[in-house]
Enzyme design. Structure first.
Site, mmCIF file in Angstrom:
data_model
loop_
_atom_site.group_PDB
_atom_site.id
_atom_site.type_symbol
_atom_site.label_atom_id
_atom_site.label_comp_id
_atom_site.label_asym_id
_atom_site.label_seq_id
_atom_site.Cartn_x
_atom_site.Cartn_y
_atom_site.Cartn_z
ATOM 1 N N ASN A 21 0.875 -1.171 0.000
ATOM 2 C CA ASN A 21 0.000 0.000 0.000
ATOM 3 C C ASN A 21 0.917 1.227 0.000
ATOM 4 O O ASN A 21 1.507 1.554 1.022
ATOM 5 C CB ASN A 21 -0.878 -0.052 1.255
ATOM 6 C CG ASN A 21 -1.787 1.154 1.378
ATOM 7 O OD1 ASN A 21 -1.802 2.028 0.514
ATOM 8 N ND2 ASN A 21 -2.549 1.191 2.455
ATOM 9 N N LYS A 55 3.473 0.843 2.948
ATOM 10 C CA LYS A 55 3.076 -0.109 3.987
ATOM 11 C C LYS A 55 3.064 -1.480 3.340
ATOM 12 O O LYS A 55 2.504 -1.645 2.254
ATOM 13 C CB LYS A 55 1.653 0.195 4.467
ATOM 14 C CG LYS A 55 1.568 1.141 5.627
ATOM 15 C CD LYS A 55 0.154 1.112 6.198
ATOM 16 C CE LYS A 55 -0.272 2.503 6.580
ATOM 17 N NZ LYS A 55 -1.696 2.672 6.774
ATOM 18 N N ARG A 115 -2.767 -2.146 -3.186
ATOM 19 C CA ARG A 115 -3.933 -1.286 -3.009
ATOM 20 C C ARG A 115 -3.798 -0.120 -3.980
ATOM 21 O O ARG A 115 -2.778 0.560 -4.011
ATOM 22 C CB ARG A 115 -3.972 -0.768 -1.585
ATOM 23 C CG ARG A 115 -5.117 0.166 -1.379
ATOM 24 C CD ARG A 115 -5.092 0.756 -0.007
ATOM 25 N NE ARG A 115 -6.243 1.640 0.132
ATOM 26 C CZ ARG A 115 -6.307 2.629 1.006
ATOM 27 N NH1 ARG A 115 -5.305 2.873 1.813
ATOM 28 N NH2 ARG A 115 -7.373 3.377 1.062
ATOM 29 N N HIS A 161 -12.607 3.386 0.517
ATOM 30 C CA HIS A 161 -12.679 2.328 1.541
ATOM 31 C C HIS A 161 -13.425 1.087 1.041
ATOM 32 O O HIS A 161 -13.924 0.293 1.839
ATOM 33 C CB HIS A 161 -13.377 2.823 2.829
ATOM 34 C CG HIS A 161 -12.625 3.900 3.565
ATOM 35 N ND1 HIS A 161 -13.254 4.976 4.167
ATOM 36 C CD2 HIS A 161 -11.312 4.057 3.804
ATOM 37 C CE1 HIS A 161 -12.350 5.752 4.734
ATOM 38 N NE2 HIS A 161 -11.159 5.223 4.525
ATOM 39 N N LEU A 219 -14.471 4.007 10.284
ATOM 40 C CA LEU A 219 -14.029 5.222 10.974
ATOM 41 C C LEU A 219 -12.565 5.110 11.372
ATOM 42 O O LEU A 219 -12.224 4.491 12.384
ATOM 43 C CB LEU A 219 -14.888 5.438 12.229
ATOM 44 C CG LEU A 219 -16.409 5.334 12.038
ATOM 45 C CD1 LEU A 219 -17.125 5.389 13.382
ATOM 46 C CD2 LEU A 219 -16.914 6.443 11.112
ATOM 47 N N GLY A 230 -9.290 8.745 8.080
ATOM 48 C CA GLY A 230 -10.318 9.083 7.094
ATOM 49 C C GLY A 230 -11.550 8.295 7.508
ATOM 50 O O GLY A 230 -11.412 7.172 7.980
ATOM 51 N N ARG A 255 -10.210 16.322 8.111
ATOM 52 C CA ARG A 255 -11.051 16.771 6.979
ATOM 53 C C ARG A 255 -12.410 17.238 7.477
ATOM 54 O O ARG A 255 -12.984 16.651 8.386
ATOM 55 C CB ARG A 255 -11.258 15.630 5.976
ATOM 56 C CG ARG A 255 -9.986 15.189 5.315
ATOM 57 C CD ARG A 255 -10.252 14.167 4.220
ATOM 58 N NE ARG A 255 -9.043 13.397 3.980
ATOM 59 C CZ ARG A 255 -8.978 12.079 3.948
ATOM 60 N NH1 ARG A 255 -10.074 11.359 4.114
ATOM 61 N NH2 ARG A 255 -7.834 11.479 3.754
ATOM 62 N N ASP A 313 -6.468 13.226 16.683
ATOM 63 C CA ASP A 313 -6.490 11.851 17.163
ATOM 64 C C ASP A 313 -7.679 11.646 18.105
ATOM 65 O O ASP A 313 -7.818 12.347 19.104
ATOM 66 C CB ASP A 313 -5.175 11.573 17.902
ATOM 67 C CG ASP A 313 -5.029 10.100 18.224
ATOM 68 O OD1 ASP A 313 -4.275 9.432 17.507
ATOM 69 O OD2 ASP A 313 -5.678 9.641 19.176
ATOM 70 N N CYS A 314 -8.495 10.672 17.770
ATOM 71 C CA CYS A 314 -9.743 10.470 18.514
ATOM 72 C C CYS A 314 -9.487 10.161 19.991
ATOM 73 O O CYS A 314 -10.239 10.623 20.859
ATOM 74 C CB CYS A 314 -10.530 9.348 17.850
ATOM 75 S SG CYS A 314 -12.091 9.036 18.631
ATOM 76 N N ARG A 315 -8.427 9.395 20.258
ATOM 77 C CA ARG A 315 -8.133 9.056 21.663
ATOM 78 C C ARG A 315 -7.883 10.309 22.500
ATOM 79 O O ARG A 315 -8.409 10.476 23.590
ATOM 80 C CB ARG A 315 -6.894 8.150 21.743
ATOM 81 C CG ARG A 315 -7.234 6.730 22.071
ATOM 82 C CD ARG A 315 -6.040 5.861 21.861
ATOM 83 N NE ARG A 315 -5.442 6.101 20.533
ATOM 84 C CZ ARG A 315 -4.553 5.305 19.972
ATOM 85 N NH1 ARG A 315 -4.113 4.262 20.612
ATOM 86 N NH2 ARG A 315 -4.071 5.556 18.771
ATOM 87 N N GLY A 354 -10.224 2.086 13.132
ATOM 88 C CA GLY A 354 -9.639 2.361 14.449
ATOM 89 C C GLY A 354 -10.630 2.956 15.450
ATOM 90 O O GLY A 354 -10.687 2.545 16.610
ATOM 91 N N GLU A 409 -8.196 -5.062 5.625
ATOM 92 C CA GLU A 409 -8.049 -4.799 4.190
ATOM 93 C C GLU A 409 -6.920 -5.623 3.581
ATOM 94 O O GLU A 409 -7.017 -6.068 2.441
ATOM 95 C CB GLU A 409 -7.797 -3.299 3.966
ATOM 96 C CG GLU A 409 -9.026 -2.461 4.231
ATOM 97 C CD GLU A 409 -8.731 -0.984 4.420
ATOM 98 O OE1 GLU A 409 -8.274 -0.616 5.525
ATOM 99 O OE2 GLU A 409 -8.940 -0.202 3.488
HETATM 100 P P1 ADP Z 1 -6.189 4.861 9.329
HETATM 101 O O1 ADP Z 1 -7.349 5.508 8.662
HETATM 102 O O2 ADP Z 1 -4.962 5.691 9.312
HETATM 103 O O3 ADP Z 1 -5.990 3.400 8.968
HETATM 104 P P2 ADP Z 1 -7.096 3.773 11.885
HETATM 105 O O4 ADP Z 1 -8.176 2.920 11.321
HETATM 106 O O5 ADP Z 1 -5.917 3.094 12.484
HETATM 107 O O6 ADP Z 1 -6.608 4.888 10.884
HETATM 108 O O7 ADP Z 1 -7.778 4.720 13.012
HETATM 109 C C1 ADP Z 1 -7.071 5.707 13.663
HETATM 110 C C2 ADP Z 1 -8.018 6.394 14.630
HETATM 111 O O8 ADP Z 1 -8.483 5.430 15.590
HETATM 112 C C3 ADP Z 1 -7.343 7.511 15.430
HETATM 113 O O9 ADP Z 1 -8.177 8.647 15.465
HETATM 114 C C4 ADP Z 1 -7.217 6.900 16.818
HETATM 115 O O10 ADP Z 1 -7.253 7.871 17.826
HETATM 116 C C5 ADP Z 1 -8.455 6.027 16.871
HETATM 117 N N1 ADP Z 1 -8.350 5.044 17.948
HETATM 118 C C6 ADP Z 1 -7.494 4.008 18.060
HETATM 119 N N2 ADP Z 1 -7.653 3.393 19.268
HETATM 120 C C7 ADP Z 1 -8.624 4.063 19.924
HETATM 121 C C8 ADP Z 1 -9.251 3.923 21.213
HETATM 122 N N3 ADP Z 1 -8.888 2.987 22.056
HETATM 123 N N4 ADP Z 1 -10.229 4.803 21.525
HETATM 124 C C9 ADP Z 1 -10.608 5.775 20.679
HETATM 125 N N5 ADP Z 1 -10.065 5.958 19.451
HETATM 126 C C10 ADP Z 1 -9.087 5.120 19.072
#
Ligand code: ADP
Length: 398
Positions: free
Chosen positions: A10, A17, A89, A178, A207, A210, A239, A281-283, A329, A384
């Protein structure tokens, strides 16, 4: 028996990757990430059995150098002769491809012809294909398109309400992304729920950094939230997703920005990052929202609300909803966002089961709604790489 392994690549413009999979078991024997490709300090990191190792790409700091280093690593592990085919990919196959293809000169030309539709991604994907052909001489290559699965969308879903000549002359329409993830997750969801995928209405939310959502009816994509590019639709990490297109002229007239600057702001400085003024970053957003950070609270609510609105909209596209599936993620790990989305959608017959929702995380699949919900909510981890490996094995007759 000789093991037949598939290399999955990818490639981004400066990254690569890779994963080596046994497509029968789904086991990943090696994964790697090449970064800063094209710059003098390019490097690649290999991960084997949980151990990481970094290799500088001094002599050839580009995609070919990265694939060469990968071959060297495979030789060290004694795996090189077991690689049977390479799966790539590719982001856009435009309207030409609705399924994965064995690489031929014609396929390469078609990917080149789709560059205007994916100006950042398709050229990088081509670099990966050429590097693989160069280094793994004689092995078959297969391309798996992100857009292919969505080619089943009807015209009323993929057409923009603008003069049709732009579609006819330039291919300006909605394509979606996706697709490989949706295809995998739709199959897995049907299996997990014990249902026939040809008689199942799914709304799937992928989710990650992207993010998009798709309506999958009887195994076919009927609509999705991303459009010509991955900018349309949901609120994402950086975005904006949907906005009034007049934002362009407003910012041009009032902030003195040009088209490229505005496009960059909407792609790279918006979404969770732009609203929270903190992070993409969602976390991090969740942690800070719990502490009461106003921007993080708003960003989290907007992400969930927009997603919930789209769940309902995708119900129209699918002609009803048997299950809402969360993946990627965020979809796989964020019980907070899942609970918010399901609560917004309670009127559709989704009732979150708090214990189940919290239990379904870190790569685990599971139902997250109560038994008396009319519509099932479920988490299905995406894969994927495995889907690309499976297509590659099938098309190369392994
Ligand atoms: P990509 O689109 O780069 O493949 P991923 O599918 O790995 O991304 O998702 C990344 C997102 O998932 C980030 O926003 C990250 O903060 C979120 N994420 C990963 N683990 C957790 C968690 N335990 N709680 C909340 N969000 C998470």
């Amino acid at each position: 028996m000789t093991q037949k392994l598939i290399l999955v690549l990818n490639c981004g413009s400066s990254s690569l990757k890779g994963a080596v999979l046994d497509n029968n078991s789904g086991d990943v024997l090696l994964s790697c990430l090449g970064e800063k490709l094209g710059l003098p300090d390019a490097y690649i990191t290999f991960k084997v059995n949980g151990e990481k190792q970094k290799v500088e790409l001094k002599e050839q700091p580009n995609h070919t150098g990265a694939v060469g280093a990968l071959l060297d690593e495979l030789k060290k592990l004694g795996l090189d002769s077991q690689i049977a085919a390479i799966g790539h990919r590719v982001v856009s196959g435009g309207e030409k491809y609705s399924e994965s293809m064995l690489v031929t000169d014609e396929v390469i030309q078609a990917i080149e012809a789709c560059i205007p539709l994916a100006p950042l991604h398709n050229p990088a994907n081509l670099l990966g294909i050429r590097a693989a052909q160069d280094i793994f001489k004689g092995l078959p290559n297969v391309v798996v398109f992100d857009t292919a699965f969505h080619q089943s969308m009807p015209a009323h879903a993929y057409t923009y309400a603008i003069p049709r000549k732009y579609y006819r002359e330039l291919g300006l329409r909605r394509y979606g992304m996706h697709g490989t993830s949706y295809r995998y997750v739709a199959d897995e969801a049907a299996r997990f729920l014990g249902k026939d995928k040809n008689n199942l209405k799914l709304v799937i939310a992928h989710l990650g950094n992207g993010a998009s959502i798709a309506a999958v009816r009887n195994g076919k994509s009927m609509d999705t939230s991303m459009g010509l590019t991955p900018l349309e639709g949901l609120v994402m990490g950086t975005r904006s997703g949907d906005i009034d297109p007049s934002v362009f002229s407003f910012l041009a007239n009032n902030a003195g920005l040009n088209i490229q600057q505005i496009t960059d702001i909407l792609n790279k400085e918006s979404g969770l990052l732009g609203v929270s003024e903190l992070s993409n970053d969602c976390r991090t957003i969740e942690e800070e929202a719990l502490k009461g950070h106003e921007g993080a609270v708003l960003a989290l609510e907007m992400f969930s609300y927009r997603l919930a609105k789209y769940v309902a909209a995708m119900g129209v596209a699918a002609g009803g909803i048997d299950a809402v599936v969360f993946t990627g993620g965020i979809g796989e790990n964020s019980d907070i966002i899942r609970a918010k989305v399901l609560n917004y959608c309670e009127f559709l017959g989704l009732k979150v089961d708090e214990e189940r929702n919290i239990a379904a995380r870190f790569g685990k699949d599971g139902v997250i709604t109560t038994d008396d919900s009319r519509v099932i909510g479920v988490v299905i981890p995406t894969n994927e790489e495995l889907m690309i490996a499976n297509d590659t094995a099938r098309l190369t007759g392994l």
